[in-house]
Scaffold this active site. Structure first.
Site, PDB file in Angstrom:
ATOM      1  N   HIS A   1      -2.569  -6.503  11.959  1.00 38.05           N
ATOM      2  CA  HIS A   1      -2.343  -5.059  11.959  1.00 38.05           C
ATOM      3  C   HIS A   1      -0.994  -4.736  12.593  1.00 38.05           C
ATOM      4  O   HIS A   1      -0.925  -3.960  13.538  1.00 38.05           O
ATOM      5  CB  HIS A   1      -3.449  -4.336  12.742  1.00 38.05           C
ATOM      6  CG  HIS A   1      -4.827  -4.525  12.206  1.00 38.05           C
ATOM      7  ND1 HIS A   1      -5.963  -4.287  12.974  1.00 38.05           N
ATOM      8  CD2 HIS A   1      -5.272  -4.909  10.992  1.00 38.05           C
ATOM      9  CE1 HIS A   1      -7.042  -4.521  12.246  1.00 38.05           C
ATOM     10  NE2 HIS A   1      -6.651  -4.909  11.039  1.00 38.05           N
TER      11      HIS A   1
ATOM     12  N   GLU B   1       9.316  -5.109  -6.086  1.00 33.37           N
ATOM     13  CA  GLU B   1       8.372  -5.922  -5.313  1.00 33.37           C
ATOM     14  C   GLU B   1       8.716  -7.402  -5.454  1.00 33.37           C
ATOM     15  O   GLU B   1       8.923  -7.893  -6.564  1.00 33.37           O
ATOM     16  CB  GLU B   1       6.941  -5.669  -5.810  1.00 33.37           C
ATOM     17  CG  GLU B   1       5.898  -6.668  -5.358  1.00 33.37           C
ATOM     18  CD  GLU B   1       5.783  -6.804  -3.844  1.00 33.37           C
ATOM     19  OE1 GLU B   1       5.548  -7.934  -3.375  1.00 33.37           O
ATOM     20  OE2 GLU B   1       5.922  -5.784  -3.134  1.00 33.37           O
ATOM     21  N   ALA B   2       8.771  -8.098  -4.313  1.00 37.14           N
ATOM     22  CA  ALA B   2       9.122  -9.520  -4.331  1.00 37.14           C
ATOM     23  C   ALA B   2       7.992 -10.383  -4.858  1.00 37.14           C
ATOM     24  O   ALA B   2       8.228 -11.455  -5.428  1.00 37.14           O
ATOM     25  CB  ALA B   2       9.512  -9.970  -2.920  1.00 37.14           C
TER      26      ALA B   2
ATOM     27  N   SER C   1       0.819  -1.214   0.000  1.00 33.61           N
ATOM     28  CA  SER C   1       0.000   0.000   0.000  1.00 33.61           C
ATOM     29  C   SER C   1       0.850   1.260   0.000  1.00 33.61           C
ATOM     30  O   SER C   1       0.643   2.173  -0.811  1.00 33.61           O
ATOM     31  CB  SER C   1      -0.935  -0.004   1.205  1.00 33.61           C
ATOM     32  OG  SER C   1      -1.843  -1.083   1.109  1.00 33.61           O
ATOM     33  N   ALA C   2       1.830   1.344   0.910  1.00 27.48           N
ATOM     34  CA  ALA C   2       2.672   2.540   0.971  1.00 27.48           C
ATOM     35  C   ALA C   2       3.486   2.697  -0.299  1.00 27.48           C
ATOM     36  O   ALA C   2       3.622   3.807  -0.837  1.00 27.48           O
ATOM     37  CB  ALA C   2       3.598   2.467   2.188  1.00 27.48           C
TER      38      ALA C   2
END
Length: 530
Positions: free
Chosen positions: A471, A36-37, A15-16
């Protein structure tokens, strides 16, 4: 080894990372590479809200890591769900949109972190949102990339539950994101026109048309190279090939609360004892990297119910028809979210801001598709979450091998005060269901059931059944690991931007706050690059 170069190299396409890639590449002034993995491809079912359950269970799209033995949970190992695809966990989460309470951000500010108060964060939240007409207010955004809508489900249990709580003095919240206080209201989600409206769709996909943005999927970051005290490049592996990706201006780590401290430690940036034990030469020692892990524990209180809409929907022929309706017409029950309402509570009168969150679930989450014989029963539940925990855990690399997952101990319910608040809240909720309005719905408690009656029974039940609601935050906390502009202390040209920088917990689901943090960070990065 192939080499690439950009002004900004972002590690982590969650998201970030999606927010940063969009905002930093806007205007064409800077070149950006996003690493990105996970896979760049996206499962079809994840686009439809009901399809989230399929994405969770698919190892192609979920890292499916596990915690080390948890001291507060009788040594149990917890499943740690994390998105393994472009879009990260935001692409497979349950889409609950909760900003958090003003007190959360004012607490950050009170730690000596200028610019992070609730008043100052409000504009960054507004920048993320495009709220539905019924939720529109001066405190909400109306032109941001993330659509926010209220649940369309009209199950009779929702109103019965909220009215029962209101009858006992609980305030009705028409929009808990306008000003989160103790009360109950219908749940809000980042869903629009029958589709998940996540950061990949809302932020990244539109930016991918820009020539100055390059997205590299399936690139597993191995370490960050630091030269002369400055982050110089990222070494990544793509299908067995090493690639060095150089940053002219900054490396930005956005790999999440587990991934960001792990990557820093692999790069020689972390606690001295951890680096030594893993055989990693130290570059910069900071004993707080990977510490301060907080997460929201959850436990469910469940009651029997007549078959829900989901129970009926899961017959295979109906399910296929409804998914087709959702994919083609963007309508029907497959486009509905999984939760229905949120209750925010204080665990004691001494608290002036909620520390508990309860999610109303209308059906049995373990239900499976069926054809000839329907499942025997159905249940509804209250998912009780402690959103201001005192317990803390850690993320610790065990090896210099990037392929080995770090040791994660969430620490949830390891503090007696947390256990006491969870028990007190569950007892209060059980009592609250013993009112005439809930006679039809709460006549038979299935879990924990009547055998759990004392505080000792509740504690035993918690230790055996509690888990995380996914979270995590705090492992690269502002003030300890990064400064108030999210720059890593001790290494130039290196920032961390994700939930790991949150020094204290957020009241509720953290995804909305991650978006606001990334929006704020993008502005600061552009300012510092002038």
């Amino acid at each position: 080894m192939s080499d690439l170069k950009a002004d900004f190299v972002i590690v982590g396409g969650g998201s970030a990372g999606c927010v940063l890639a969009n905002r930093l590449s806007a205007g064409g002034q800077f070149s950006v590479i996003l690493v990105e993995a996970g896979r760049a491809s996206r499962p079809l079912m994840s686009k439809v809200p009901l399809g989230v359950g399929r994405a969770w269970s698919d190892p192609r799209h979920n890292w499916n890591d596990h915690s080390a033995p948890e001291p507060g949970l009788d040594g149990r190992h917890l499943t740690l769900t994390r998105g393994r695809l472009l879009g990260g966990s935001g692409a497979i989460n349950a889409m609950n949109f909760v900003r958090g309470a003003a007190a959360d951000f004012d607490a950050w500010h009170s730690l000596g972190l200028p610019g992070w108060s609730a008043e100052e964060m409000a504009r960054h939240f507004r920048a993320t949102e495009r709220t539905a007409a019924g939720l529109s207010s001066p405190t909400r955004g109306d032109s941001g990339p993330i659509d926010v809508t209220e649940t369309p489900v009209r199950d009779g249990l929702i109103e019965a539950w909220m009215k029962a709580l209101q009858g006992q003095g609980v305030k009705r919240l028409d929009d808990y994101n306008a000003d989160l206080t103790a009360g109950v209201g219908r749940a809000q989600f980042n869903i629009a026109r029958g589709r998940r409206r996540d950061p990949r769709v809302a932020y990244l996909d539109p930016a991918c048309r820009r020539k100055n943005l390059r997205v590299l999927g399936e690139h597993h970051a191995l370490r960050i190279t630091v030269r002369d005290g400055r982050a110089a490049d990222v070494l990544a592996r793509y299908r067995g090939v090493l690639r060095r990706i150089a940053a002219r201006r900054e490396v930005i780590v956005a790999a999440g609360s587990y991934g960001s401290p792990h990557l820093l430690q692999l790069s020689g940036i972390g606690p001295g004892a951890t680096l030594q034990a893993a055989g990693i030469p130290p570059v910069m020692v900071n004993d707080r990297i990977g510490c301060n892990l907080w997460d929201h524990p959850r436990v469910a209180i469940e009651y029997a119910r007549c078959p829900s809409y989901m129970h009926r929907l899961l017959r295979w022929d109906r399910l296929l028809i409804r998914f087709a309706q959702a994919l083609v017409l963007r309508s029907g029950p497959a486009t509905w979210p999984l939760a229905a309402a949120h209750l925010f509570m204080v665990s004691s009168p001494a608290r002036n801001s909620p520390d508990m969150q309860v999610l109303l679930r209308l059906f049995d989450p373990t239900l499976q598709p069926w054809l000839l014989k329907a499942p025997d029963g159905d249940r509804w539940g209250m998912v009780v979450c402690l959103v201001q925990p005192e317990s803390r855990g850690h993320v610790r690399t065990l090896s210099d091998d990037p392929a080995q997952a770090p040791e994660v101990v969430t620490g949830i319910l390891s503090e007696e005060s947390d256990m006491a608040r969870m028990v007190a809240t569950c007892e209060a909720l059980r009592q609250a269901m013993r009112v005439p309005e809930m006679t039809r719905w709460a006549s038979e408690e299935l879990s924990p059931g009547p055998s759990v009656s004392t505080k000792a029974d509740w504690r035993d039940f918690m230790r055996k059944t509690s888990g995380t609601i996914f979270h995590p935050g705090g492992t690269c906390a502002m003030g300890e690991v990064v400064d108030h502009r999210l720059r890593l202390r001790g290494v130039a040209g290196l920032r961390v931007v994700d939930a790991s920088v949150m020094p204290l917990p957020v009241t509720g689901n953290i995804h909305a706050a991650v978006l606001a943090v990334a929006e704020k960070a993008a502005g600061m990065i552009r300012q510092d690059a002038r």
